[in-house]
Design an enzyme around this catalytic site. Structure first.
Site, mmCIF file in Angstrom:
data_model
loop_
_atom_site.group_PDB
_atom_site.id
_atom_site.type_symbol
_atom_site.label_atom_id
_atom_site.label_comp_id
_atom_site.label_asym_id
_atom_site.label_seq_id
_atom_site.Cartn_x
_atom_site.Cartn_y
_atom_site.Cartn_z
ATOM 1 N N TYR A 72 16.784 30.337 9.033
ATOM 2 C CA TYR A 72 15.687 31.138 9.141
ATOM 3 C C TYR A 72 15.320 31.059 10.821
ATOM 4 C CZ TYR A 72 13.854 31.005 4.422
ATOM 5 O OH TYR A 72 13.908 31.127 2.944
ATOM 6 N N LYS A 129 0.685 -1.194 0.100
ATOM 7 C CA LYS A 129 -0.084 -0.121 -0.093
ATOM 8 C C LYS A 129 0.898 1.122 -0.113
ATOM 9 C CE LYS A 129 -0.371 -0.322 5.202
ATOM 10 N NZ LYS A 129 -1.230 -0.875 6.079
HETATM 11 C C1 LIG Z 1 -0.280 -1.666 7.015
HETATM 12 C C2 LIG Z 1 -1.062 -2.997 7.320
HETATM 13 C C3 LIG Z 1 -0.047 -4.255 7.430
HETATM 14 C C4 LIG Z 1 1.619 -3.912 7.317
HETATM 15 O O1 LIG Z 1 1.949 -3.370 8.579
HETATM 16 P P1 LIG Z 1 3.432 -3.271 8.870
HETATM 17 O O2 LIG Z 1 3.741 -2.941 10.249
HETATM 18 O O3 LIG Z 1 4.035 -2.132 7.775
HETATM 19 O O4 LIG Z 1 4.270 -4.680 8.627
HETATM 20 C C5 LIG Z 1 -0.569 -5.450 7.682
HETATM 21 N N1 LIG Z 1 -1.936 -5.619 7.826
HETATM 22 C C6 LIG Z 1 -2.707 -4.480 7.899
HETATM 23 C C7 LIG Z 1 -4.344 -4.754 8.101
HETATM 24 C C8 LIG Z 1 -2.313 -3.234 7.865
HETATM 25 O O5 LIG Z 1 -3.270 -2.042 7.489
#
Ligand SMILES: *Cc1c(COP(=O)(O)O)cnc(C)c1O
Length: 393
Positions: free
Chosen positions: A286, A65
């Site tokens: 800054y 994702k």
């Molecule tokens: C994002 C997600 C993962 C992966 O999690 P990580 O901590 O990055 O390994 C797995 N399961 C779900 C439901 C997620 O939303």
């Protein structure tokens, strides 16, 4: 051609014949890029195998994702496929659709579920929704009825996150009426998600494990999945039939209190644009928020918050020059970051590489300095910085 001077520098013509420009047009990097993100695809493949070793015989479903956590879904998915990965998780429907042509035979789960307006696209692209509610189950079952077939589904049961997944009341309904409510579906995965898997000491891990086992006993048999990267490190008891790592594949440390079993994937580097001496008591950047406590050698590199290097790192955290930490001084600005190289041995010059994230400065170190988590550092990696992919299959 009219109006073009007969003599002098012709930028358009020069650009056409300049080899550096030609390569940039092909979508590769340029030699003069100040800010660069290097993604080690070989390390992604190695991390996939590490997850297999830690969780085996459970299947490793790769979570890609958010553009593979900012690293680039297309090259990352190709490397994972080459390493033998045949199961992927997207969050958004659009992410699943984008992945499908790359992985025509893979199982692609969509975590967002199956709202009624998503079902036709899910079917067209052969995506498997993770159903998060009784309403999702009904929408997907209605689609199955229309197509006259059974449809594959994962079903997410909440065991304590209170985010997505069937809450206890809906679970009770499903458990009582599963023959009817699931008659149009082929459940390929019962899924839940841990709230505290980054902390091996958290009591909630075991509570959710026990709850998940109780849930599974209430439901018809199918493969099960509980663990993301952190859960993989909690031990095989948490692995069930499938694990869902994201962060670990991209080199993050899922349990920062322990040594990281995963290899560095992302390097964020820049170049020193200018070096200067500052006398004791001068200010930097800054807002003049940093004042030198001694005669200092300061370096400024071409990378800033527009490249995803958080402004919260102002006067916090360090970069690495020749493998030596150099503290960030003053505010991070849009295009630039300044750091104190007084204590860096050797002679430095404009053009020297600076590591902002990589082998010396880990994602966790920079995340802690910015008061955030490695996930946010990765997903904020910008598209202005030039990207280089190493070790493509
Ligand atoms: C994002 C997600 C993962 C992966 O999690 P990580 O901590 O990055 O390994 C797995 N399961 C779900 C439901 C997620 O939303």
């Amino acid at each position: 051609m009219s109006g073009r001077p007969a003599t002098g520098f012709d930028a358009a013509a020069a650009g056409r014949h300049c080899p550096v420009m030609d390569r940039a047009e092909e979508g590769t990097f340029t030699d003069f890029d100040a800010a660069r993100i290097t993604v080690r695809l070989g390390a992604v493949a190695a991390n996939f195998k590490t997850a297999q070793r830690l969780a085996g015989p459970a299947v490793v479903g790769a979570v890609v994702k958010a553009d593979a956590y900012g690293t680039g879904m297309v090259p990352v998915a190709r490397s994972l496929l080459d390493a033998g990965c045949d199961t992927f998780f997207a969050a958004r429907l659009e992410e699943g659709i984008a992945l499908r042509p790359l992985a025509p035979k893979a199982r692609i789960f969509v975590l967002d579920g199956a709202q009624p307006d998503m079902v036709s696209a899910l079917i067209v692209h052969n995506l498997t929704p993770v159903l998060n509610s009784i309403a999702d189950i009904a929408a997907w079952s209605a689609a199955a009825r229309e197509t006259g077939t059974k449809l594959d589904a994962a079903i997410h049961i909440d065991t304590g996150m209170n985010r997505l997944g069937l809450p206890a009341a809906e679970l009770a309904i499903l458990a009582g009426e599963h023959t009817k409510r699931l008659e149009r579906l082929r459940v390929v995965l019962w899924m839940s998600h841990l709230a505290c898997s980054d902390d091996p000491e958290a009591r909630m891990n075991r509570d959710q494990l026990n709850r998940f086992k109780t849930v599974l006993a209430m439901l018809p048999p199918a493969p099960a999945s509980l663990s993301s990267s952190g859960g993989i490190m909690l031990g095989k008891e948490y692995a069930f039939d499938m694990v869902r790592p994201g962060l670990g594949l991209y080199g993050g440390n899922p349990q920062p209190a322990k040594a990281n079993p995963f290899s560095t994937v992302v390097r964020v580097t820049s170049r020193i644009l200018q070096l200067r001496r500052a006398e004791k008591g001068e200010t930097v950047g800054y807002g003049a928020t940093f004042k030198t406590k001694r005669r200092s050698l300061l370096a400024t590199a071409g990378l800033g918050y527009a490249d995803g290097f958080l402004r919260a790192l102002s006067n916090s955290g360090a970069v690495a020059v020749n493998g030596v930490r150099a503290p960030i001084v003053g505010r991070v600005s849009m295009d630039l970051v300044t750091f104190d190289v007084t204590d860096v041995p050797g002679t430095l010059a404009a053009g020297n590489e600076v590591e902002l994230v990589g082998d010396t400065i880990t994602l966790e170190e920079i995340a802690t300095a910015a008061n955030t988590i490695s996930y946010e550092i990765l997903t904020l990696l910008s598209h202005r910085a030039q990207r280089r992919y190493e070790g493509a299959p």
